[in-house]
Design an enzyme around this catalytic site. Sequence first.
Site, short mmCIF file in Angstrom:
data_model
loop_
_atom_site.label_atom_id
_atom_site.label_comp_id
_atom_site.label_asym_id
_atom_site.label_seq_id
_atom_site.Cartn_x
_atom_site.Cartn_y
_atom_site.Cartn_z
N GLU A 91 75.13 29.33 -13.93
CA GLU A 91 75.65 30.30 -14.20
C GLU A 91 74.91 30.67 -15.71
O GLU A 91 74.54 30.08 -16.51
CB GLU A 91 76.68 30.42 -14.53
CG GLU A 91 77.80 31.27 -13.59
CD GLU A 91 79.84 30.92 -13.31
OE1 GLU A 91 79.79 31.94 -14.96
OE2 GLU A 91 80.03 30.64 -12.98
N CYS A 104 72.91 33.34 -22.58
CA CYS A 104 73.92 32.21 -22.90
C CYS A 104 73.21 31.31 -20.99
O CYS A 104 73.82 31.66 -20.45
CB CYS A 104 75.26 32.10 -22.88
SG CYS A 104 76.29 30.53 -22.65
N CYS A 111 79.78 19.69 -14.78
CA CYS A 111 79.99 19.24 -16.32
C CYS A 111 80.95 18.08 -15.80
O CYS A 111 81.95 17.85 -15.02
CB CYS A 111 80.97 19.96 -17.34
SG CYS A 111 80.59 19.02 -19.01
N CYS A 115 87.70 19.17 -19.90
CA CYS A 115 87.90 19.88 -21.30
C CYS A 115 89.24 20.90 -20.22
O CYS A 115 88.68 21.12 -19.70
CB CYS A 115 87.59 20.58 -21.92
SG CYS A 115 86.06 20.01 -23.22
N CYS A 118 88.81 24.26 -19.11
CA CYS A 118 87.30 24.79 -18.57
C CYS A 118 87.07 24.71 -16.91
O CYS A 118 87.88 23.74 -17.21
CB CYS A 118 86.22 23.94 -19.36
SG CYS A 118 84.89 24.47 -19.04
N CYS A 332 83.69 30.67 -18.18
CA CYS A 332 82.18 29.83 -18.00
C CYS A 332 83.15 29.34 -16.15
O CYS A 332 83.93 28.38 -16.55
CB CYS A 332 82.20 29.18 -18.86
SG CYS A 332 83.02 30.11 -20.28
N1 SAH Z 1 80.02 21.51 -23.28
C1 SAH Z 1 79.95 22.51 -24.55
C2 SAH Z 1 78.86 23.56 -24.12
C3 SAH Z 1 79.63 24.48 -23.39
S1 SAH Z 1 81.29 25.20 -23.28
C4 SAH Z 1 81.09 22.58 -25.59
O1 SAH Z 1 81.94 22.37 -24.88
O2 SAH Z 1 80.63 23.21 -26.61
C5 SAH Z 1 81.66 26.14 -24.57
C6 SAH Z 1 82.03 27.07 -25.28
O3 SAH Z 1 83.20 27.50 -24.18
C7 SAH Z 1 83.08 25.62 -26.10
O4 SAH Z 1 83.61 25.67 -27.02
C8 SAH Z 1 83.93 25.39 -24.71
O5 SAH Z 1 85.17 24.64 -25.18
C9 SAH Z 1 84.51 26.98 -25.14
N2 SAH Z 1 85.52 26.68 -23.19
C10 SAH Z 1 85.19 26.63 -22.10
N3 SAH Z 1 86.38 27.18 -21.11
C11 SAH Z 1 86.89 27.73 -22.00
C12 SAH Z 1 88.43 28.65 -21.73
N4 SAH Z 1 87.85 29.03 -20.27
N5 SAH Z 1 87.83 30.07 -22.75
C13 SAH Z 1 87.95 29.65 -23.79
N6 SAH Z 1 86.36 29.01 -23.84
C14 SAH Z 1 85.99 28.57 -22.97
#
Ligand code: SAH
Length: 346
Positions: A91, A104, A111, A115, A118, A332
Site C-alpha cells: 500500500e 507515504c 513487517c 507492534c 498495527c 495502515c
Molecule cells: N516501522 C516504522 C514505520 C511504519 S509505521 C515505524 O514503526 O515507525 C508508521 C507509524 O504509524 C508508526 O509510528 C506506527 O507506530 C504507526 N501506526 C501503525 N499502526 C497504527 C495504527 N493502527 N494507528 C496509529 N498509528 C499506527
Amino acid sequence: MKEIRSMTLQELTHDLVEEGEKQFRAKQIFAWLHARQAKSFDEMSDLSLALREKLKETYELVTLEQIQVLVSALDGTRKYLFRLPDGHLIESVFMKYRHGNSVCVSSQAGCRMGCRFCASTLDGLARNLLPSEILEQVYQIVRDTGEKISNVVIMGSGEPMDNYENVLRFIRLLTDEKGYHMSQRNITLSTCGIVPGIRRLSEEGLPVTLALSLHAVSDEERRQLMPVARKYPLQEVLAACDAYFEKTGRRVSFEYSLVKGVNDSGEHARRLAVLLKGKNCHVNLIPVNPIKERLFQSTSRAEAANFQLTLEKYGINATIRREMGRDIQGACGQLRRDYAGASLSL
Ligand code: SAH
C-alpha cells in the site's frame, strides 16, 4: 538479470561503457527511468531500436501494477494498492497538503516488528522491497495523478531499518539530481527504534528527518505495545536520537499513537514531557486507528487536545496529526489485508 531501476547512474555508466556504449547513453536512460518515470524500454524514444532491444535482453525493469485506488471526496487523499512483480501486495498513500504533495511509501511487504496496534505486522514479514519497488510507488503515483510530489514519508508498511541498504539506495536514487531530484530534506524516515540503524543513518551525511515511534513513556509500557522495546531500551533509543540531532542538525519527530486508557492520561502527558525535556524535537500525536483484529480504541479528539495542551505547557512542541481521507479510512496495512482476505475467500 540485473534490475535496472535500482542501479545508480554510476553503476549504469560503468556497465554501458563496458558494453561499448557512449557514456551519455547512461544519463539518457537514467533520466528516462527516474526523471520521466518510464514504464518500458520502448518509451525511450531517443535510443536506437537496437539499443532498446539490447537493454530488454540485459535488464529487468521493475514496474508496479495498480490494483486499486480509493479516493477521498473530502481532501483528495488517495490510497493505492499495488502488486509487486512476484504477486505480493503493498500500500501507498498520496496526500495533499498546503506545503505540497506527499507520498507515504512502504519499505517491506508485511513487517516482523509485531507492534500490537498495527495491521501491517499481523501476518509477519513477506519480504524486503527492492529500491526500485519503493521508487515505483512514488513514480506510479506521479503517473496516475500527473502531480508533482515534494515530500516522501517512509511510514507505510515495514520497518525501514530492517531493510536498511535498499531504503538508503531508494533515498539516494529519488534525490539524485539527474533523476526525480526530490530534496533530501523533504524525506522522513520513521523507525520503531532500532538503535544501530539510527546510529548508522546519522553517519550517512543525509539531511533526512528521523521520526521515532515512541508510543509510551516507560520501558515497561513500551514493551507491552512494541516487542522491539525488549531489545532496545528507551534510554538507548533516546540517546541515539540525540546523536542523530547532533550529527545532522535535523530536529527529530516523536510519534505517539494515543490509545484510549493505555497511554493517554494526563499523567502520561506529563511523563512524556519530562522524558523529552530539553530536546529540540516535535511530537506528533496520532489518535490510534483501531484495527478489527485488536481491541484498542482511539482517544477522543477532546482528550487528544488536552494531551497536546499539557505537552505544550511543559514547553514541548506537539501537533495532533490531521486525519486524512477519513472517508476511505482503514489503518495502515488494512487495505492489503482486506484485499488479500477477499481474494482468498473467492
Ligand atoms: N516501522 C516504522 C514505520 C511504519 S509505521 C515505524 O514503526 O515507525 C508508521 C507509524 O504509524 C508508526 O509510528 C506506527 O507506530 C504507526 N501506526 C501503525 N499502526 C497504527 C495504527 N493502527 N494507528 C496509529 N498509528 C499506527
